[in-house]
Design an enzyme around this catalytic site. Structure first.
Site, PDB file in Angstrom:
ATOM      1  N   LEU A 136      47.505  -7.602  48.217  1.00  0.00           N
ATOM      2  CA  LEU A 136      47.216  -6.242  48.693  1.00  0.00           C
ATOM      3  C   LEU A 136      47.780  -6.061  50.106  1.00  0.00           C
ATOM      4  CD1 LEU A 136      45.733  -3.502  48.247  1.00  0.00           C
ATOM      5  CD2 LEU A 136      43.712  -4.537  49.309  1.00  0.00           C
ATOM      6  N   TRP A 167      49.730 -12.942  54.031  1.00  0.00           N
ATOM      7  CA  TRP A 167      48.395 -13.562  54.119  1.00  0.00           C
ATOM      8  C   TRP A 167      47.751 -13.663  52.740  1.00  0.00           C
ATOM      9  CZ3 TRP A 167      48.124 -15.849  58.508  1.00  0.00           C
ATOM     10  CH2 TRP A 167      48.675 -15.256  59.648  1.00  0.00           C
ATOM     11  N   ILE A 168      48.513 -14.163  51.774  1.00  0.00           N
ATOM     12  CA  ILE A 168      48.016 -14.171  50.405  1.00  0.00           C
ATOM     13  C   ILE A 168      47.496 -15.565  50.029  1.00  0.00           C
ATOM     14  CG2 ILE A 168      48.585 -13.665  47.994  1.00  0.00           C
ATOM     15  CD1 ILE A 168      48.664 -11.240  50.042  1.00  0.00           C
ATOM     16  N   GLU A 372      39.024  -9.758  53.963  1.00  0.00           N
ATOM     17  CA  GLU A 372      38.133  -8.940  53.107  1.00  0.00           C
ATOM     18  C   GLU A 372      37.467  -7.826  53.901  1.00  0.00           C
ATOM     19  OE1 GLU A 372      37.645  -8.726  50.074  1.00  0.00           O
ATOM     20  OE2 GLU A 372      38.459 -10.543  49.191  1.00  0.00           O
TER      21      GLU A 372
HETATM   22  P1  TGC Z   1      39.255   5.886  51.263  1.00  0.00           P
HETATM   23  O1  TGC Z   1      39.892   7.238  51.161  1.00  0.00           O
HETATM   24  O2  TGC Z   1      38.014   5.739  52.046  1.00  0.00           O
HETATM   25  O3  TGC Z   1      38.958   5.336  49.781  1.00  0.00           O
HETATM   26  C1  TGC Z   1      39.894   5.489  48.715  1.00  0.00           C
HETATM   27  C2  TGC Z   1      39.054   5.615  47.436  1.00  0.00           C
HETATM   28  O4  TGC Z   1      38.327   4.402  47.222  1.00  0.00           O
HETATM   29  C3  TGC Z   1      36.922   4.652  47.257  1.00  0.00           C
HETATM   30  N1  TGC Z   1      36.315   3.509  47.933  1.00  0.00           N
HETATM   31  C4  TGC Z   1      35.803   2.475  47.260  1.00  0.00           C
HETATM   32  N2  TGC Z   1      35.629   2.281  45.944  1.00  0.00           N
HETATM   33  C5  TGC Z   1      35.076   1.129  45.552  1.00  0.00           C
HETATM   34  N3  TGC Z   1      34.703   0.183  46.428  1.00  0.00           N
HETATM   35  C6  TGC Z   1      34.864   0.330  47.765  1.00  0.00           C
HETATM   36  N4  TGC Z   1      34.489  -0.633  48.600  1.00  0.00           N
HETATM   37  C7  TGC Z   1      35.441   1.521  48.231  1.00  0.00           C
HETATM   38  N5  TGC Z   1      35.757   2.007  49.455  1.00  0.00           N
HETATM   39  C8  TGC Z   1      36.282   3.231  49.254  1.00  0.00           C
HETATM   40  C9  TGC Z   1      36.770   5.965  47.984  1.00  0.00           C
HETATM   41  O5  TGC Z   1      35.580   6.621  47.595  1.00  0.00           O
HETATM   42  C10 TGC Z   1      37.993   6.702  47.507  1.00  0.00           C
HETATM   43  O6  TGC Z   1      37.767   7.132  46.179  1.00  0.00           O
HETATM   44  P2  TGC Z   1      38.443   8.466  45.603  1.00  0.00           P
HETATM   45  O7  TGC Z   1      37.881   8.599  44.242  1.00  0.00           O
HETATM   46  O8  TGC Z   1      38.024   9.571  46.551  1.00  0.00           O
HETATM   47  O9  TGC Z   1      39.916   8.238  45.633  1.00  0.00           O
HETATM   48  O10 TGC Z   1      40.382   4.882  51.724  1.00  0.00           O
HETATM   49  P3  TGC Z   1      40.981   4.586  53.158  1.00  0.00           P
HETATM   50  O11 TGC Z   1      42.469   4.482  52.979  1.00  0.00           O
HETATM   51  O12 TGC Z   1      40.476   5.582  54.159  1.00  0.00           O
HETATM   52  O13 TGC Z   1      40.463   3.095  53.522  1.00  0.00           O
HETATM   53  C11 TGC Z   1      39.134   2.798  53.547  1.00  0.00           C
HETATM   54  C12 TGC Z   1      38.871   1.359  54.018  1.00  0.00           C
HETATM   55  C13 TGC Z   1      39.256   1.173  55.468  1.00  0.00           C
HETATM   56  C14 TGC Z   1      37.378   1.148  53.902  1.00  0.00           C
HETATM   57  C15 TGC Z   1      39.575   0.327  53.159  1.00  0.00           C
HETATM   58  O14 TGC Z   1      40.905   0.512  53.087  1.00  0.00           O
HETATM   59  C16 TGC Z   1      39.257  -1.114  53.520  1.00  0.00           C
HETATM   60  O15 TGC Z   1      38.281  -1.639  53.010  1.00  0.00           O
HETATM   61  N6  TGC Z   1      40.077  -1.817  54.391  1.00  0.00           N
HETATM   62  C17 TGC Z   1      39.960  -3.266  54.586  1.00  0.00           C
HETATM   63  C18 TGC Z   1      41.060  -3.965  53.823  1.00  0.00           C
HETATM   64  C19 TGC Z   1      40.616  -5.251  53.171  1.00  0.00           C
HETATM   65  O16 TGC Z   1      39.452  -5.545  53.059  1.00  0.00           O
HETATM   66  N7  TGC Z   1      41.576  -5.999  52.691  1.00  0.00           N
HETATM   67  C20 TGC Z   1      41.267  -7.219  51.977  1.00  0.00           C
HETATM   68  C21 TGC Z   1      42.511  -7.812  51.354  1.00  0.00           C
HETATM   69  S1  TGC Z   1      42.158  -9.101  50.210  1.00  0.00           S
HETATM   70  C22 TGC Z   1      41.618 -10.377  51.149  1.00  0.00           C
HETATM   71  O17 TGC Z   1      41.428 -10.296  52.310  1.00  0.00           O
HETATM   72  C23 TGC Z   1      41.373 -11.635  50.409  1.00  0.00           C
HETATM   73  S2  TGC Z   1      40.783 -12.927  51.344  1.00  0.00           S
HETATM   74  C24 TGC Z   1      40.288 -13.806  50.034  1.00  0.00           C
HETATM   75  C25 TGC Z   1      39.767 -15.103  50.277  1.00  0.00           C
HETATM   76  O18 TGC Z   1      40.567 -16.039  50.545  1.00  0.00           O
HETATM   77  O19 TGC Z   1      38.521 -15.274  50.083  1.00  0.00           O
HETATM   78  P1  FAD Z   2      44.579  -5.500  61.565  1.00  0.00           P
HETATM   79  O1  FAD Z   2      44.301  -4.503  60.503  1.00  0.00           O
HETATM   80  O2  FAD Z   2      45.853  -5.380  62.308  1.00  0.00           O
HETATM   81  O3  FAD Z   2      43.371  -5.458  62.597  1.00  0.00           O
HETATM   82  C1  FAD Z   2      43.459  -6.072  63.895  1.00  0.00           C
HETATM   83  C2  FAD Z   2      42.220  -5.676  64.705  1.00  0.00           C
HETATM   84  O4  FAD Z   2      42.172  -4.259  64.828  1.00  0.00           O
HETATM   85  C3  FAD Z   2      40.898  -6.080  64.030  1.00  0.00           C
HETATM   86  O5  FAD Z   2      39.977  -6.481  65.007  1.00  0.00           O
HETATM   87  C4  FAD Z   2      40.438  -4.808  63.370  1.00  0.00           C
HETATM   88  O6  FAD Z   2      39.025  -4.753  63.179  1.00  0.00           O
HETATM   89  C5  FAD Z   2      40.914  -3.766  64.368  1.00  0.00           C
HETATM   90  N1  FAD Z   2      41.109  -2.451  63.752  1.00  0.00           N
HETATM   91  C6  FAD Z   2      42.025  -2.083  62.820  1.00  0.00           C
HETATM   92  N2  FAD Z   2      41.862  -0.800  62.482  1.00  0.00           N
HETATM   93  C7  FAD Z   2      40.827  -0.335  63.223  1.00  0.00           C
HETATM   94  C8  FAD Z   2      40.157   0.915  63.312  1.00  0.00           C
HETATM   95  N3  FAD Z   2      40.524   1.979  62.590  1.00  0.00           N
HETATM   96  N4  FAD Z   2      39.130   1.032  64.175  1.00  0.00           N
HETATM   97  C9  FAD Z   2      38.718  -0.030  64.917  1.00  0.00           C
HETATM   98  N5  FAD Z   2      39.305  -1.250  64.878  1.00  0.00           N
HETATM   99  C10 FAD Z   2      40.348  -1.388  64.020  1.00  0.00           C
HETATM  100  N6  FAD Z   2      44.982 -10.309  51.918  1.00  0.00           N
HETATM  101  C11 FAD Z   2      45.278 -10.157  50.592  1.00  0.00           C
HETATM  102  O7  FAD Z   2      45.700  -9.104  50.143  1.00  0.00           O
HETATM  103  N7  FAD Z   2      45.111 -11.210  49.741  1.00  0.00           N
HETATM  104  C12 FAD Z   2      44.652 -12.424  50.138  1.00  0.00           C
HETATM  105  O8  FAD Z   2      44.502 -13.338  49.322  1.00  0.00           O
HETATM  106  C13 FAD Z   2      44.362 -12.592  51.531  1.00  0.00           C
HETATM  107  N8  FAD Z   2      43.978 -13.825  51.988  1.00  0.00           N
HETATM  108  C14 FAD Z   2      43.858 -14.021  53.342  1.00  0.00           C
HETATM  109  C15 FAD Z   2      43.651 -15.313  53.835  1.00  0.00           C
HETATM  110  C16 FAD Z   2      43.565 -15.542  55.194  1.00  0.00           C
HETATM  111  C17 FAD Z   2      43.399 -16.931  55.718  1.00  0.00           C
HETATM  112  C18 FAD Z   2      43.637 -14.452  56.103  1.00  0.00           C
HETATM  113  C19 FAD Z   2      43.507 -14.663  57.583  1.00  0.00           C
HETATM  114  C20 FAD Z   2      43.860 -13.169  55.626  1.00  0.00           C
HETATM  115  C21 FAD Z   2      43.982 -12.940  54.250  1.00  0.00           C
HETATM  116  N9  FAD Z   2      44.277 -11.663  53.745  1.00  0.00           N
HETATM  117  C22 FAD Z   2      44.546 -11.484  52.400  1.00  0.00           C
HETATM  118  C23 FAD Z   2      44.526 -10.554  54.665  1.00  0.00           C
HETATM  119  C24 FAD Z   2      43.270  -9.924  55.254  1.00  0.00           C
HETATM  120  O9  FAD Z   2      42.621  -9.126  54.326  1.00  0.00           O
HETATM  121  C25 FAD Z   2      43.688  -9.108  56.491  1.00  0.00           C
HETATM  122  O10 FAD Z   2      44.032 -10.052  57.492  1.00  0.00           O
HETATM  123  C26 FAD Z   2      42.592  -8.187  56.982  1.00  0.00           C
HETATM  124  O11 FAD Z   2      42.379  -7.123  56.066  1.00  0.00           O
HETATM  125  C27 FAD Z   2      42.880  -7.602  58.377  1.00  0.00           C
HETATM  126  O12 FAD Z   2      44.178  -7.137  58.474  1.00  0.00           O
HETATM  127  P2  FAD Z   2      45.121  -7.579  59.710  1.00  0.00           P
HETATM  128  O13 FAD Z   2      45.051  -9.046  59.825  1.00  0.00           O
HETATM  129  O14 FAD Z   2      46.439  -6.933  59.492  1.00  0.00           O
HETATM  130  O15 FAD Z   2      44.431  -6.988  60.979  1.00  0.00           O
END
Ligand code: TGC
Ligand code: FAD
Length: 392
Positions: A136, A167-168, A372
């Site tokens: 993602l 960062w996958i 996450e």
């Molecule tokens: P936004 O317009 O708020 O939402 C788009 C649509 O999604 C709905 N929605 C959700 N639905 C289900 N679950 C949730 N948690 C949801 N959050 C929002 C929302 O209602 C909307 O629906 P619809 O029907 O109106 O289209 O979207 P936005 O672009 O403003 O972003 C919202 C935000 C910031 C909360 C979201 O993008 C976010 O959570 N950002 C953080 C990104 C993140 O967590 N990335 C993780 C990548 S994977 C990873 O890190 C794996 S690490 C794994 C490991 O090793 O354990």
């Molecule tokens: P940024 O989004 O650049 O954020 C940097 C700083 O700015 C943070 O402190 C944040 O809170 C702050 N910030 C950003 N926006 C705002 C705002 N609007 N208001 C206030 N503060 C803000 N991703 C995947 O898809 N798949 C994976 O398997 C996966 N595995 C991972 C494994 C590891 C070890 C790590 C470190 C990351 C992984 N990720 C994965 C990615 C992870 O989900 C992202 O690192 C995370 O979502 C944050 O994104 P970023 O690192 O680009 O930080």
């Protein structure tokens, strides 16, 4: 023989767990004590993922544990949470690996896949015969995945994918990648695709130099004109909501997992404080300031246990909201990181060595705080939930 871990249960929450829940926890705890703890420090130091543990984890039903059918264990969400807690008591990197395989690869296939995709992928992912990753995040889009630039274009009877993911977790060891891309022919709607990693144009490069999650593989992915059949589209996916639904599953597991890391640090600090003597030949546990730290830890661990258990019961009842999961992820990871720092302090100089698990957990938890959804992004999700105003 490795020492057995006895858990942390100040509030006697065990009295409310079912026999099945206690059995799942016992089995996972034994797996961690007998198989993971003996090798994790070496793996962490060497930057090596212990792949040899994958078949056993498959046999124990850890992968896709809360999914029904297709060779999955069909556990409740609370049982799945207990598995995550115990695994992360061993190491966050191993819990990460299981989270990704389960919540970010198997769940989207289960929730959005065709019957054919489910039949061909879920059983082999459940056994650990095949591994997956979830793409993602991109180099320019972490907290804001909606900005992604990876694109899928219709071409003949399939799609051509182009883009970069960053960062996958498990990228270099995956057989299949769940790739989220904007579909050019559908007004840039985000959809999920299954991309076999041996397809021409798909490359994974490992991220080196990490001081965190060193026993987990982290990669960058490059997709250059990767051609896939139309049957690789996850037909039920559509919009950013789809990957966010996957994140709910993974964030839920992290909320539990962080408790495990905190338990390991608290337990090490408590044992140490009872035997380490300073001033007047008394153990440092006899000093009020040290006791206050231990009390803070056990109180916060207990509150985190209650939070995750309640969210798990809501999830099992089908009434959980994604904001509840955000609270558990945010609170429990913060709590675990603070616990690790306090535990390190109680161990003094010994706390910085690999003779104790604390620094490893502390460094791992820095990633867990960021991935996450960062700590602050979850604050904004909660802020939106209570005020109705998005402050992203
Ligand atoms: P936004 O317009 O708020 O939402 C788009 C649509 O999604 C709905 N929605 C959700 N639905 C289900 N679950 C949730 N948690 C949801 N959050 C929002 C929302 O209602 C909307 O629906 P619809 O029907 O109106 O289209 O979207 P936005 O672009 O403003 O972003 C919202 C935000 C910031 C909360 C979201 O993008 C976010 O959570 N950002 C953080 C990104 C993140 O967590 N990335 C993780 C990548 S994977 C990873 O890190 C794996 S690490 C794994 C490991 O090793 O354990
Ligand atoms: P940024 O989004 O650049 O954020 C940097 C700083 O700015 C943070 O402190 C944040 O809170 C702050 N910030 C950003 N926006 C705002 C705002 N609007 N208001 C206030 N503060 C803000 N991703 C995947 O898809 N798949 C994976 O398997 C996966 N595995 C991972 C494994 C590891 C070890 C790590 C470190 C990351 C992984 N990720 C994965 C990615 C992870 O989900 C992202 O690192 C995370 O979502 C944050 O994104 P970023 O690192 O680009 O930080």
């Amino acid at each position: 023989m490795a020492l057995k871990f006895h858990g942390v249960d100040f509030l006697n929450l065990d009295s409310g767990f079912s026999e099945d829940e206690l059995l799942v926890r016992r089995t996972t705890r034994d797996f961690v004590d007998d198989n993971l703890i003996p090798l994790i420090e070496d793996c962490f130091r060497e930057g090596r993922f212990p792949r040899e543990l994958v078949p056993m984890m498959g046999e124990l039903g850890f992968f896709g544990a809360s999914l029904q059918g297709y060779g999955c264990a069909g556990m409740s969400n609370v049982e799945y949470g207990l598995v995550m807690q115990e695994l992360e008591r061993g190491d966050s990197g191993i819990r990460s690996f299981v989270s990704v395989q389960s919540a970010l690869v198997m769940y989207p296939i289960y929730a959005f896949g065709s019957e054919e995709q489910k039949n061909s992928w879920l059983p082999v992912l459940a056994s650990g015969e095949k591994l997956g990753c979830f793409g993602l995040t991109e180099p320019g889009f972490g907290s804001n995945p909606g900005g992604m630039t990876t694109v899928a274009r219709r071409s003949g009877d399939g799609y051509i994918l182009n883009g970069e993911k960053m960062w996958i977790t498990s990228g270099n060891i995956a057989d299949v990648a769940v790739i989220w891309a904007k579909v050019a022919d559908e007004e840039n709607r985000v959809r999920g695709f299954l991309v076999e990693t041996d397809r021409p144009g798909f490359k994974a490069h490992e991220v080196h130099g990490k001081w965190s999650l060193r026993a987990s593989v982290t990669s960058g992915l490059s997709l250059q004109d990767v051609r896939i059949p139309a049957a690789n589209l996850l037909p039920g996916s559509g919009g950013l909501k789809s990957p966010l639904m996957c994140l709910n599953q993974a964030r839920y597991g992290i909320g539990w997992g962080a408790i495990g890391a905190a338990m390991a640090c608290y337990d090490a600090a408590l044992q140490y404080a009872k035997v380490r003597k300073q001033f007047h030949g008394q153990p440092i546990a006899s000093h009020q300031l040290v006791q206050e730290k231990l009390v803070w830890m056990v109180s916060e661990i207990s509150k985190a246990q209650l939070l995750s258990l309640h969210v798990g019961r809501l999830k099992d009842a089908g009434t959980v909201g994604h904001e509840h999961i955000s609270m558990a992820k945010r609170n429990n990871v913060w709590m675990a990181l603070e616990t690790a720092r306090m535990a390190r302090d109680i161990l003094g100089a010994n706390g910085i060595t690999e003779d104790y698990p604390i620094m490893r957990h502390m460094m791992n938890l820095e990633s867990v705080k960021t991935y996450e959804g960062t700590h602050d992004i979850h604050a904004l999700i909660l802020g939106q939930s209570i005020t109705g105003i998005a402050a992203f």
